[in-house]
Design a protein around this motif. Structure first.
Motif, short mmCIF file in Angstrom:
data_model
loop_
_atom_site.label_atom_id
_atom_site.label_comp_id
_atom_site.label_asym_id
_atom_site.label_seq_id
_atom_site.Cartn_x
_atom_site.Cartn_y
_atom_site.Cartn_z
N ASP A 15 1.91 13.52 -7.11
CA ASP A 15 0.55 13.54 -6.55
C ASP A 15 0.47 14.60 -5.44
N PRO A 16 -0.30 15.67 -5.66
CA PRO A 16 -0.37 16.72 -4.62
C PRO A 16 -1.12 16.28 -3.37
N THR A 17 -1.87 15.19 -3.47
CA THR A 17 -2.63 14.72 -2.30
C THR A 17 -1.88 13.67 -1.49
N TRP A 75 0.84 -1.21 0.00
CA TRP A 75 0.00 0.00 0.00
C TRP A 75 0.87 1.25 0.00
N TYR A 76 1.90 1.26 0.83
CA TYR A 76 2.79 2.42 0.88
C TYR A 76 3.48 2.64 -0.47
N ARG A 77 3.94 1.59 -1.08
CA ARG A 77 4.63 1.73 -2.37
C ARG A 77 3.70 2.26 -3.44
N ASP A 78 2.47 1.79 -3.43
CA ASP A 78 1.51 2.29 -4.41
C ASP A 78 1.24 3.78 -4.22
N ARG A 79 1.13 4.21 -2.97
CA ARG A 79 0.85 5.62 -2.71
C ARG A 79 2.04 6.50 -3.08
#
Length: 502
Positions: A317-319, A307-311
């Motif tokens: 990504d500004p969010t 999950w962390y790697r995907d984010r």
């Protein structure tokens, strides 16, 4: 006092001049009673220091007649009894206690006498307090009782107040959770939890509101018992949501982490996923624990690292939440360094700062990349880069770091450069301190003075450097003559002190 007629404390002096006790000692300030007690005991009992009359005689000290008046039952005002309750003579204190039971305004001093060093005084005070205490008075006296409870003999009053409040209506203890006194809030929380005065939802809301980590822990943990079959009443989905909602929305990380842990107990681990990117490391760790255990029924457990790697894969990504970047550093490995390096140019300062911290956590930092970040406009980024560069401070260019000390540079840049030069040690550190000894920035000036005072010559540099002598003499106002000579002698400059300096 200045005129010599009052003793060292103004409160005692006002009472000696006839002031009412309520006007002289603020009843709602617990420390004021302890200060008053000490001031009376330290008041001289004789005429020394009192202003002489016109005929040259020294008047008798007003406290001198109290012992006899108390023991003989002479009429006394509340102020006079208050002075007698603090009198240095134990027999006087005990006699005053026997006359103080019907005066509620003297209960604070009775509380102090419950921890008196003299056993007979202590026993009498405890009898008086036990007979006079009701729930309303117990709640009002609680701040003072808790402070007196720290004394060697102070446990009795704390236990007595606990028993009185335990037998009182639960609402009275619950109201103490909003007290401005931290000790009172913690005491009330413990009592409410032990006695079950608050429902699980009330406990969760108390944890949501509480500014104290101790109260957050106690209330949140007790609320979670309901989610583990503790029989506290959270039996259906609506009850569970009512307990978890305040915890998950709490500002305090301790309460929030308890709420995240509760998601597993409630069988709702999927709701922990957003908390993987929480701003608190404690909450992120709890979320990873819950998410990893989200398997079951033949389904594989989720992997927070994925999950962390995907984010973090979307570098623009500004969010992107900074917590997701920090989380990758907490549970990733060195193969994730490429993802994190791409985030060093992210537009959000929080993301850049967490990327530096994550690279440091993975031991994947690059000195050249970090060096460029020392001029970042965001103080948080520079601070993280500085911490990461400290182990390599000896390899950094001294001249360029020294240039960053210039007054025109941003304060966080100057502070970073000084920290790195100080970590380098040797003449470079002393030179940096010397440049800031007269700096208009008070904090930098203080740090420079402290470094100058603690500086010692480096084993890697030769002794007898004339520049060292000049720099130490520039800070001569920080040393005594003896210490300055010793510092110069340690630097191989025994004759550097000019005539007249020692």
């Amino acid at each position: 006092m200045d005129d010599g007629t009052d003793e060292g404390d103004d409160t005692v002096g006002r009472l000696l001049r006839g002031a009412a006790l309520g006007d002289a000692v603020p009843a709602d300030v617990p420390d004021a009673w302890s200060l008053f007690d000490r001031s009376v005991r330290e008041t001289p009992r004789y005429g020394h220091g009192w202003r002489a009359a016109t005929d040259g005689t020294v008047p008798e000290h007003p406290l001198a007649g109290l012992p006899r008046a108390v023991r003989e039952g002479a009429p006394l005002t509340t102020s006079e009894l208050a002075l007698a309750l603090c009198h240095p003579d134990g027999r006087t204190r005990r006699a005053a206690l026997r006359r103080a039971g019907d005066r509620p305004e003297l209960l604070p001093l009775t509380v102090l006498r419950c921890a008196d060093w003299a056993g007979p005084v202590r026993d009498t005070a405890r009898d008086v307090l036990e007979g006079a205490l009701d729930p309303e008075r117990a709640a009002a006296l609680l701040p003072l009782v808790l402070r007196a409870g720290r004394r060697q003999q102070g446990a009795f009053a704390v236990a007595l107040v606990r028993e009185v409040l335990r037998a009182a209506a639960p609402e009275r203890t619950a109201a103490l959770l909003a007290s401005p006194d931290r000790d009172v809030r913690v005491f009330a929380c413990r009592l409410a939890v032990e006695e079950g005065f608050l429902s699980p939802v009330e406990l969760a809301r108390a944890a949501f509101r509480a500014p104290d980590p101790a109260v957050q822990d106690l209330c949140a943990s007790a609320a979670l018992v309901s989610l583990a079959g503790g029989g506290t009443g959270a039996e259906d989905a609506e009850d569970i949501d009512a307990v978890l909602a305040p915890l998950l929305a709490a500002r305090g990380p301790r309460a929030r982490s308890a709420g995240v842990t509760g998601l597993r107990r409630a069988g709702r681990p999927e709701r922990a996923v957003p908390f993987l990117a929480d701003r608190s490391a404690l909450v992120r760790a709890c979320a990873r624990y819950v998410v990893r255990g989200a398997g079951g029924a033949g389904a594989p457990a989720a992997d927070p690292v994925v999950w962390y790697r995907d984010r973090c894969a979307a570098a623009d990504d500004p969010t992107l939440p900074p917590g997701a970047v920090a989380g990758l550093g907490e549970c990733g490995d060195r193969t994730d360094a490429a993802l994190l390096r791409a985030l060093l140019a992210h537009p959000a300062p929080g993301v850049r700062a967490r990327a530096v911290g994550a690279l440091r956590a993975l031991d994947a930092t690059d000195v050249r990349e970090l060096w460029e970040l020392l001029d970042d406009p965001a103080p948080g980024v520079v601070r993280e880069a500085t911490v990461a560069l400290l182990p390599d401070a000896g390899r950094l260019p001294v001249d360029e770091l020294s240039a960053r000390l210039a007054p025109g540079r941003p304060r966080h840049v100057r502070s970073s450069a000084f920290r790195l030069l100080a970590a380098r040690g040797g003449v470079a550190a002393l030179r940096a301190a010397g440049a800031l000894l007269d700096d208009p920035d008070e904090r930098l000036r203080r740090r420079a003075g402290q470094l100058t005072q603690s500086w010692r010559p480096s084993a890697a540099e030769p002794l007898g450097d004339a520049e060292v002598g000049e720099l130490l003499l520039r800070g001569r106002h920080l040393f005594s003559s003896y210490v300055l000579r010793r510092r110069l002698r340690e630097a191989g400059l025994p004759d550097a002190v000019p005539p007249g300096d020692g």
